[in-house]
Design an enzyme around this catalytic site. Structure first.
Site, PDB file in Angstrom:
ATOM      1  N   ASP A 536       0.866  -1.182   0.000  1.00 22.14           N
ATOM      2  CA  ASP A 536       0.000   0.000   0.000  1.00 22.14           C
ATOM      3  C   ASP A 536       0.906   1.238   0.000  1.00 22.14           C
ATOM      4  OD1 ASP A 536      -2.270   1.524   0.203  1.00 22.14           O
ATOM      5  OD2 ASP A 536      -2.722   0.984   2.270  1.00 22.14           O
ATOM      6  N   GLU A 539       2.616   5.177  -3.853  1.00 22.99           N
ATOM      7  CA  GLU A 539       2.612   6.209  -4.908  1.00 22.99           C
ATOM      8  C   GLU A 539       3.933   6.972  -4.972  1.00 22.99           C
ATOM      9  OE1 GLU A 539       0.305   5.794  -2.570  1.00 22.99           O
ATOM     10  OE2 GLU A 539      -1.140   4.724  -3.827  1.00 22.99           O
ATOM     11  N   ASP A 612      -9.157   3.735  -1.677  1.00 22.16           N
ATOM     12  CA  ASP A 612     -10.057   4.033  -0.558  1.00 22.16           C
ATOM     13  C   ASP A 612     -11.369   4.638  -1.027  1.00 22.16           C
ATOM     14  OD1 ASP A 612      -7.984   3.054   0.859  1.00 22.16           O
ATOM     15  OD2 ASP A 612      -7.267   4.984   1.585  1.00 22.16           O
TER      16      ASP A 612
END
Ligand SMILES: *[C@@H]1O[C@H](CO)[C@@H](O)[C@H](O)[C@H]1NC(C)=O
Ligand SMILES: *[C@@H]1O[C@H](CO)[C@@H](O)[C@H](O)[C@H]1NC(C)=O
Length: 972
Positions: A536, A539, A612
């Site tokens: 996760d 980015e 999300d």
């Protein structure tokens, strides 16, 4: 799972949820995008607009092997600056167009394809370039009907098919590769003189000639050398280096792709008259808190791939660039589409995929960036996640409840709270005192665990992972190129591993080893090989960084700035995790790695999800469109959080969301830490039983899903397919993105995403019968398309079988998918209008790479009508099919008696269900044997095209095995 502000979120969602748009730049807040859009505005206002870029005729060269064409390019505005152009045609007809500045003051980032491509593509030997006075051209293709033409002045590249323009680069003259330049020190502004006597200086300023380049570049140096946005200043040591390029698709009225955006599949326009959006689509991998369900804002991943489609042609482009990119889409008329790509840095490197069908595009793109990895079979089961299962006993308790309620599940997940102070790999022993025992308790029922490993490393020397990364010097650096970059994330003050540095690779692998090596380095000895990984925040997400990410002037391996490589970052991380998980065992087992951030090529390393999302109906609906967009962009293994990450969906919404999840390639329920528990067994009746049925439906259909994944893994065809892919000529289907097909199986689904629905409208694209999966009701489509209404009460999912399909299923409920290994199969044979049908089944051990050595079962089932007989048979496709796939490896080594097939010798076909016979048969018998046990229920749907329940022939225990050849005759 994300940002700090989420900790403040109340358990109940506030009435109005809004993304913090102010955390992210719009085009007008990013200097390079402002410049790019201003360029297109000036061009639009000037009817005589002409690109200043031309090919210098005397530099045109064809390589001796005819493989490529190269030439020098100049801009009339800067005659001293040199660019080089390279155009080549690959063996499969893809055209690659590359342009870079040469002998400049700096180097543009040119390594995007080193990561995205699987190999340097083979250049065609079958292309004859012709150099003319005004252009260079080559005709090619098996039918010699494709032509690539490079017009010299101004520079323009056009792909034609059958004389028609398909793809045009720089047709609008928006190409601009900003060259490297020296910053001119501004002259000190002259003091305003006393009195009215003007000094020479002041006169000079007033009479300064207008900037001769302003028509093209604008009057001012807008954000060339530095840019401040909110509290961050981006130093730009290399100055302006943006790239603007227009790509038009004449004769193509729809464009698809460029995930990830929460929008429709057929991309709405962003500029021009009556445009749907006003902001361009953006590709800049970002952790967007509470993202909007209808927006062009960038999200977690970027695949710069676009399909352009019309009833007679599909073409595509892959714009291999990893910097911040904005894309405008305009439609001057319903038949053509113009796009404008504005990137902050990087070379021009565009792959033109000539099609001409969607299927061709998938193969062309797969040859460039690879097919999706074939997942472990268990990874297609149901995944139960939440932030967080708080202790090992909590995990055991959840597992127990699933088993008590007879609900199948394959994987239990742990979010960040398992790790002490969010130091990944380090169990919090207060709550997880016995991690290995816990994992073993889960794997005892053939289940797995997935545990999160994020890329931010807590900066404390007592954390061995951080310590080793520092010693190895593999952390990302600040703009000085020396000092470790420090930012704020879950683990507090953190540093980030630079996976562009090859030195980090073996070290990262070592961390996942479940046995201690004698190197003394960290190994994850309190885990087991039943643990797989969730990446996760890659980015990367950084709470106190610009746009919740890393400053663009941070430095990576090789001296490249973060701005150059940002969109690649997530892929490199999930790749290294994938390699690490694979390397734990010998022989290697298929890893499961879920990634939030991704790029073109990420499909080779596992699964993604849409981040999300919110527990709203809008997010449920757009999740389907996002998954479809990802599928057509090559990354099939995708899904959205079932239930929505934020909020407390009511039981109706949650139930519908399971219907969406069960028909997503990746099926995981997940929830925010502040939400109420919502595991499926917690619901009241009737919801609980409906959820159990949906979970069981997913498991019974796993053979269909796995067969679709296998096809994707060899051909690049998507696992879920929108209408334009399956019926490329049906214009009514081009905008449909709420119903879709599962692989090539003939299953058509339209998950319900509306509150209070009791029925749904389903579009049938052809004159063909479609059977309701549950009731066997026969609906009739019509030539030119027809919409039908199907029942869709809460317990119903609109699910149809296209006439002409054969579906293999396994109908025995089990607790997890590996426990189904020896279960018998049912074949649903859904006869077409003409009385025929066909289907496939692919099976292998589901975990290893033995299938690459030919260890698999691949069957073709057919029903063929001949006179008064319908013959149903099963044949070995592995034997019959030549290695026509992109990845033909397995077939080369295939032999029908392989060990895996042998291990399945006793697995039976227990039932055949034939839908849509005209009349009761007189006999049903094995071709090599006697009469079978069968029963027939007449239907009300007649063969003359009326709707009604289909007739059903059930053949019980047909004494056949799944791995065998057999044939059964149904005599009228
Ligand atoms: C990038 O450009 C440099 C300098 O021109 C060249 O040496 C290198 O081979 C290029 N790399 C790729 C992957 O094209
Ligand atoms: C993936 O990792 C391998 C080595 O572990 C490396 O050779 C390859 O270039 C990497 N690819 C990407 C896209 O990161």
């Amino acid at each position: 799972m994300r940002a700090i502000s989420s900790l403040l979120l109340l358990a109940a969602l506030p009435a109005v949820l809004a993304v913090k748009t102010e955390d992210f730049k719009t085009c007008s807040q990013a200097a390079f995008c402002r410049r790019g859009r201003a360029l297109s505005e000036r061009a639009g206002q000037d009817p005589n607009w002409k690109s200043p870029y031309t090919v210098t005729a005397d530099t045109v060269a064809i390589s001796p092997d005819q493989a490529s064409f190269t030439a020098g390019v100049r801009s009339s505005l800067y005659p001293d600056i040199q660019f080089s152009l390279d155009v080549r045609v690959h063996e499969d007809g893809v055209v690659r167009v590359r342009m870079d500045e040469v002998n400049g003051m700096g180097r543009r980032y040119n390594e995007t394809t080193s990561w995205a491509l699987i190999a340097e593509p083979q250049v065609s030997r079958d292309v004859q370039w012709k150099i003319g006075k005004q252009d260079v051209r080559a005709v090619y293709g098996p039918k010699k009907d494709v032509e690539i033409v490079i017009f010299l002045s101004p520079l323009k590249v056009v792909l034609y098919r059958q004389g028609k323009e398909q793809v045009v680069l720089n047709g609008l003259g928006l190409l601009h590769m900003e060259h490297f330049r020296k910053k001119e020190e501004p002259k000190p502004a002259p003091e305003a003189p006393e009195g009215d006597v003007k000094t020479d200086d002041a006169q000079a300023v007033m009479q300064a000639p207008p900037n001769p380049r302003a028509w093209f570049e604008g009057e001012t140096e807008d954000g060339y050398w530095e840019e401040t946005w909110r509290s961050w200043t981006d130093s730009k040591p290399k100055g302006p280096q943006s790239l603007s390029l227009d790509i038009s698709f004449p004769n193509h009225g729809h464009v698809y792709g460029i995930p990830q955006h929460a929008t429709r599949l057929s991309l709405p326009t962003t500029c021009g008259d009556n445009s749907y959006y006003t902001e361009p689509y953006r590709l800049w991998n970002s952790d967007v808190f509470e993202y909007l369900a209808d927006s062009t804002m960038s999200l977690y991943g970027s695949i710069p791939v676009m399909h352009a489609h019309s009833a007679d042609s599909t073409v595509g482009i892959f714009n291999a660039i990893a910097s911040d990119t904005f894309i405008d889409i305009a439609q001057p008329d319903a038949k053509s589409t113009y796009t404008h790509w504005i990137s902050e840095s990087g070379i021009l490197d565009v792959f033109i995929m000539p099609g001409p069908t969607p299927e061709d595009i998938f193969a062309q793109y797969a040859r460039l960036t690879g097919t999706p990895a074939l997942p472990a079979h268990w990874a297609l089961g149901y995944h139960q996640c939440r932030w967080n299962y708080v202790s090992s006993d909590d995990v055991r308790g959840v597992q127990k409840r699933f088993d008590e309620e007879d609900m199948p599940v394959d994987v239990f997940w742990l979010d960040i709270e398992y790790a002490e102070e969010h130091k990944y790999f380090i169990w919090d022993k207060k709550t997880f005192p016995d991690p290995k025992d816990m994992i073993n308790d889960v794997s005892e029922l053939a289940r797995k665990m997935v545990v999160i490993i994020d890329p931010h490393l807590k900066r404390t020397s007592s954390y061995p992972v951080y310590k080793e990364a520092t010693d190895l010097d593999v952390l990302i650096k600040q703009k000085d190129g020396q000092t470790e970059y420090e930012g704020w994330c879950w683990s507090g003050s953190s540093a980030w591993v630079d996976f562009f540095n090859p030195k980090s690779w073996n070290w990262w692998k070592g961390l996942f080893k479940t046995v201690q090596s004698n190197s003394g380095k960290f190994a994850w000895i309190d885990s087991t090989t039943d643990v797989h990984i969730w990446n996760d925040m890659n980015e990367p997400a950084i709470f106190n960084g610009p746009e919740i990410s890393m400053p663009r002037d941070s430095i990576h391996y090789g001296g490249w700035e973060h701005r150059d490589v940002h969109n690649l970052n997530g892929m490199l991380f999930s790749n290294q995790t994938y390699q690490a998980v694979m390397a734990r065992t010998n022989p290697p087992m298929r890893p499961f790695v879920l990634t939030r951030s991704f790029f073109a090529g990420s499909q080779r390393f596992g699964a993604m999800w849409t981040g999300d999302n919110l527990g709203t109906w809008e997010h449920m609906a757009v999740g389907i469109k996002m998954v479809l967009a990802n599928n057509i962009a090559g990354f099939s293994f995708s899904g959205s959080d079932v239930g929505g990450f934020f909020g407390n969906p009511d039981p109706e919404m949650l139930t519908r969301w399971y219907g969406v999840g069960a028909f997503s390639p990746f099926f995981r329920a997940h929830a925010h830490i502040d939400t109420k528990r919502r595991e499926p067994y917690l619901l009241e009746e009737p919801y609980k039983s409906i959820l159990r049925d949906i979970l069981r439906l997913r498991y019974s259909m796993l053979p269909i899903w796995y067969t679709a994944f296998r096809e994707a893994s060899v051909t690049g065809l998507p696992v879920v397919r929108p209408h334009y892919v399956v019926f490329p000529q049906d214009i009514n289907g081009f905008e449909i993105d709420d119903q879709y097909f599962v692989g090539g199986s003939g299953v058509l689904v339209k998950p319900v995403t509306e509150k209070g629905a009791t029925e749904a409208t389903v579009y049938l694209p052809e004159n063909q019968v479609y059977y309701d999966y549950f009731t066997n009701y026969a609906y009739r489509g019509a030539k030119g398309g027809k919409s039908i209404t199907v029942p869709a009460a809460l317990h119903q999912i609109p699910l149809l079988i296209r006439g002409g399909s054969i579906l293999p299923t396994r109908e025995r409920p089990r607790r997890s998918s590996p426990l189904m290994k020896n279960d018998p199969f049912t074949l649903r044979i859904a006869l077409s209008n003409a009385g025929n049908a066909r289907g496939e089944l692919y099976l292998d051990d589901g975990v290893s790479y033995a299938h690459k050595e030919g260890q698999f079962i691949w069957r073709e089932f057919t029903a063929e009508k001949q006179g008064k007989t319908i013959r149903i048979s099963s044949a070995d496709l592995g034997k019959a099919k030549p290695a026509e796939a992109v990845d033909g490896v397995a077939l080369v080594k295939y032999n029908g008696g392989n060990t895996f097939a042998k291990s399945m010798d006793l697995v039976r076909v227990e039932k055949l269900v034939v839908l849509g016979l005209d009349r009761k048969p007189s006999r049903v018998k094995r071709v090599d044997g006697g009469e079978l046990d069968w029963s027939f229920t007449a239907g009300t749907a007649a063969s003359d095209g009326k709707e009604g329940t289909a007739s059903i022939l059930v053949i019980k225990n047909p004494v056949t095995h799944i791995a065998d050849d057999w044939a059964i005759d149904i005599n009228a």
